[in-house]
Design a protein around this motif. Sequence first.
Motif, PDB file in Angstrom:
ATOM      1  N   ASN A  73       0.836  -1.198   0.000  1.00 34.35           N
ATOM      2  CA  ASN A  73       0.000   0.000   0.000  1.00 34.35           C
ATOM      3  C   ASN A  73       0.874   1.253   0.000  1.00 34.35           C
ATOM      4  O   ASN A  73       2.100   1.175   0.055  1.00 34.35           O
ATOM      5  N   GLU A  74       0.231   2.410  -0.040  1.00 37.03           N
ATOM      6  CA  GLU A  74       0.982   3.663  -0.142  1.00 37.03           C
ATOM      7  C   GLU A  74       1.878   3.883   1.071  1.00 37.03           C
ATOM      8  O   GLU A  74       3.018   4.329   0.946  1.00 37.03           O
ATOM      9  N   SER A  75       1.399   3.533   2.237  1.00 37.59           N
ATOM     10  CA  SER A  75       2.204   3.666   3.456  1.00 37.59           C
ATOM     11  C   SER A  75       3.446   2.781   3.383  1.00 37.59           C
ATOM     12  O   SER A  75       4.562   3.208   3.716  1.00 37.59           O
ATOM     13  N   GLY A  76       3.285   1.548   2.933  1.00 36.15           N
ATOM     14  CA  GLY A  76       4.413   0.637   2.791  1.00 36.15           C
ATOM     15  C   GLY A  76       5.395   1.101   1.727  1.00 36.15           C
ATOM     16  O   GLY A  76       6.610   0.943   1.872  1.00 36.15           O
ATOM     17  N   MET A  77       4.868   1.696   0.650  1.00 41.71           N
ATOM     18  CA  MET A  77       5.738   2.232  -0.398  1.00 41.71           C
ATOM     19  C   MET A  77       6.644   3.316   0.168  1.00 41.71           C
ATOM     20  O   MET A  77       7.839   3.324  -0.076  1.00 41.71           O
ATOM     21  N   HIS A  78       6.057   4.228   0.968  1.00 38.45           N
ATOM     22  CA  HIS A  78       6.864   5.280   1.577  1.00 38.45           C
ATOM     23  C   HIS A  78       7.913   4.698   2.520  1.00 38.45           C
ATOM     24  O   HIS A  78       9.068   5.146   2.530  1.00 38.45           O
ATOM     25  N   GLN A  79       7.541   3.700   3.283  1.00 39.73           N
ATOM     26  CA  GLN A  79       8.494   3.072   4.203  1.00 39.73           C
ATOM     27  C   GLN A  79       9.636   2.410   3.433  1.00 39.73           C
ATOM     28  O   GLN A  79      10.805   2.559   3.797  1.00 39.73           O
ATOM     29  N   LEU A  80       9.316   1.718   2.358  1.00 34.26           N
ATOM     30  CA  LEU A  80      10.361   1.069   1.562  1.00 34.26           C
ATOM     31  C   LEU A  80      11.328   2.088   0.965  1.00 34.26           C
ATOM     32  O   LEU A  80      12.544   1.917   1.024  1.00 34.26           O
ATOM     33  N   LEU A  81      10.778   3.158   0.392  1.00 32.34           N
ATOM     34  CA  LEU A  81      11.616   4.116  -0.327  1.00 32.34           C
ATOM     35  C   LEU A  81      12.306   5.128   0.585  1.00 32.34           C
ATOM     36  O   LEU A  81      13.295   5.738   0.183  1.00 32.34           O
ATOM     37  N   LEU A  82      11.809   5.294   1.794  1.00 34.39           N
ATOM     38  CA  LEU A  82      12.436   6.234   2.727  1.00 34.39           C
ATOM     39  C   LEU A  82      13.392   5.555   3.702  1.00 34.39           C
ATOM     40  O   LEU A  82      14.378   6.146   4.120  1.00 34.39           O
ATOM     41  N   VAL A  83      13.096   4.313   4.062  1.00 33.62           N
ATOM     42  CA  VAL A  83      13.880   3.641   5.104  1.00 33.62           C
ATOM     43  C   VAL A  83      14.786   2.555   4.531  1.00 33.62           C
ATOM     44  O   VAL A  83      16.002   2.598   4.699  1.00 33.62           O
ATOM     45  N   TYR A  84      14.209   1.595   3.845  1.00 35.69           N
ATOM     46  CA  TYR A  84      14.972   0.412   3.437  1.00 35.69           C
ATOM     47  C   TYR A  84      15.757   0.589   2.144  1.00 35.69           C
ATOM     48  O   TYR A  84      16.827   0.006   1.977  1.00 35.69           O
ATOM     49  N   TYR A  85      15.215   1.348   1.198  1.00 32.87           N
ATOM     50  CA  TYR A  85      15.883   1.524  -0.090  1.00 32.87           C
ATOM     51  C   TYR A  85      16.009   3.012  -0.393  1.00 32.87           C
ATOM     52  O   TYR A  85      15.687   3.465  -1.484  1.00 32.87           O
ATOM     53  N   TYR A  86      16.517   3.752   0.556  1.00 29.07           N
ATOM     54  CA  TYR A  86      16.591   5.209   0.399  1.00 29.07           C
ATOM     55  C   TYR A  86      17.581   5.594  -0.689  1.00 29.07           C
ATOM     56  O   TYR A  86      18.683   5.074  -0.774  1.00 29.07           O
ATOM     57  N   HIS A  87      17.150   6.511  -1.514  1.00 27.72           N
ATOM     58  CA  HIS A  87      18.005   7.142  -2.519  1.00 27.72           C
ATOM     59  C   HIS A  87      17.390   8.511  -2.784  1.00 27.72           C
ATOM     60  O   HIS A  87      16.161   8.632  -2.870  1.00 27.72           O
ATOM     61  N   PRO A  88      18.189   9.560  -2.915  1.00 26.19           N
ATOM     62  CA  PRO A  88      17.627  10.895  -3.123  1.00 26.19           C
ATOM     63  C   PRO A  88      16.690  11.007  -4.333  1.00 26.19           C
ATOM     64  O   PRO A  88      15.737  11.775  -4.315  1.00 26.19           O
ATOM     65  N   GLU A  89      16.930  10.218  -5.366  1.00 24.85           N
ATOM     66  CA  GLU A  89      16.085  10.277  -6.555  1.00 24.85           C
ATOM     67  C   GLU A  89      14.700   9.679  -6.321  1.00 24.85           C
ATOM     68  O   GLU A  89      13.792   9.889  -7.122  1.00 24.85           O
ATOM     69  N   HIS A  90      14.514   8.940  -5.236  1.00 26.52           N
ATOM     70  CA  HIS A  90      13.207   8.354  -4.955  1.00 26.52           C
ATOM     71  C   HIS A  90      12.192   9.401  -4.521  1.00 26.52           C
ATOM     72  O   HIS A  90      10.997   9.121  -4.496  1.00 26.52           O
ATOM     73  N   ARG A  91      12.660  10.605  -4.187  1.00 24.94           N
ATOM     74  CA  ARG A  91      11.733  11.671  -3.804  1.00 24.94           C
ATOM     75  C   ARG A  91      10.746  11.941  -4.942  1.00 24.94           C
ATOM     76  O   ARG A  91       9.543  12.060  -4.723  1.00 24.94           O
ATOM     77  N   SER A  92      11.237  12.020  -6.169  1.00 23.01           N
ATOM     78  CA  SER A  92      10.337  12.285  -7.298  1.00 23.01           C
ATOM     79  C   SER A  92       9.414  11.090  -7.563  1.00 23.01           C
ATOM     80  O   SER A  92       8.264  11.273  -7.958  1.00 23.01           O
ATOM     81  N   LEU A  93       9.896   9.884  -7.340  1.00 21.75           N
ATOM     82  CA  LEU A  93       9.057   8.696  -7.506  1.00 21.75           C
ATOM     83  C   LEU A  93       7.930   8.696  -6.475  1.00 21.75           C
ATOM     84  O   LEU A  93       6.769   8.466  -6.817  1.00 21.75           O
ATOM     85  N   ARG A  94       8.265   8.961  -5.221  1.00 27.23           N
ATOM     86  CA  ARG A  94       7.241   9.021  -4.171  1.00 27.23           C
ATOM     87  C   ARG A  94       6.220  10.113  -4.477  1.00 27.23           C
ATOM     88  O   ARG A  94       5.016   9.920  -4.318  1.00 27.23           O
TER      89      ARG A  94
END
Length: 157
Positions: A73-94
Amino acid sequence: MTDYRTPTTFRRYRLPLRALLIDDRAWLLCRDLAKLASFRPDIDLSQKLDPNQLRTEVLRLEDGTFSEEQLVNESGMHQLLLVYYYHPEHRSLRSWISEEVVPALGRQDAPDQQPRRRLMHWQGQELNLMEWQGTLWIRYEDMPRIQGQVPERKARP
């Protein structure tokens, strides 16, 4: 098989992201999100996410076949991209997922009087529109792109 769901396909950099609403919540296919975020799709996400952020559903794919897919879900997506697979370029994806994909799926319980975002496919392009009072509206800035015109750049002094 009669108990299945059909996702909506969105495209970012020519890669698909399939998403759907289940109980008025946005759910994304994990393997599509993994390709967009460049992490391995075969990782056991149940170790990283809460049980309410992950689920498995039988989906009908574009080619008419059925597949059991893991969804986040959207909450899990944010957790994955912010915590576990963080990369600055993921900001635009999120941001793209939260501001374009989720609203385009359409909230089913929203009153008809409120504007709603819609995704429309027109002449090989995906357009983000607003539906309000039975009329579709498009942003003024998007008109040159729709008409096939490229806006002229002003020279800097």
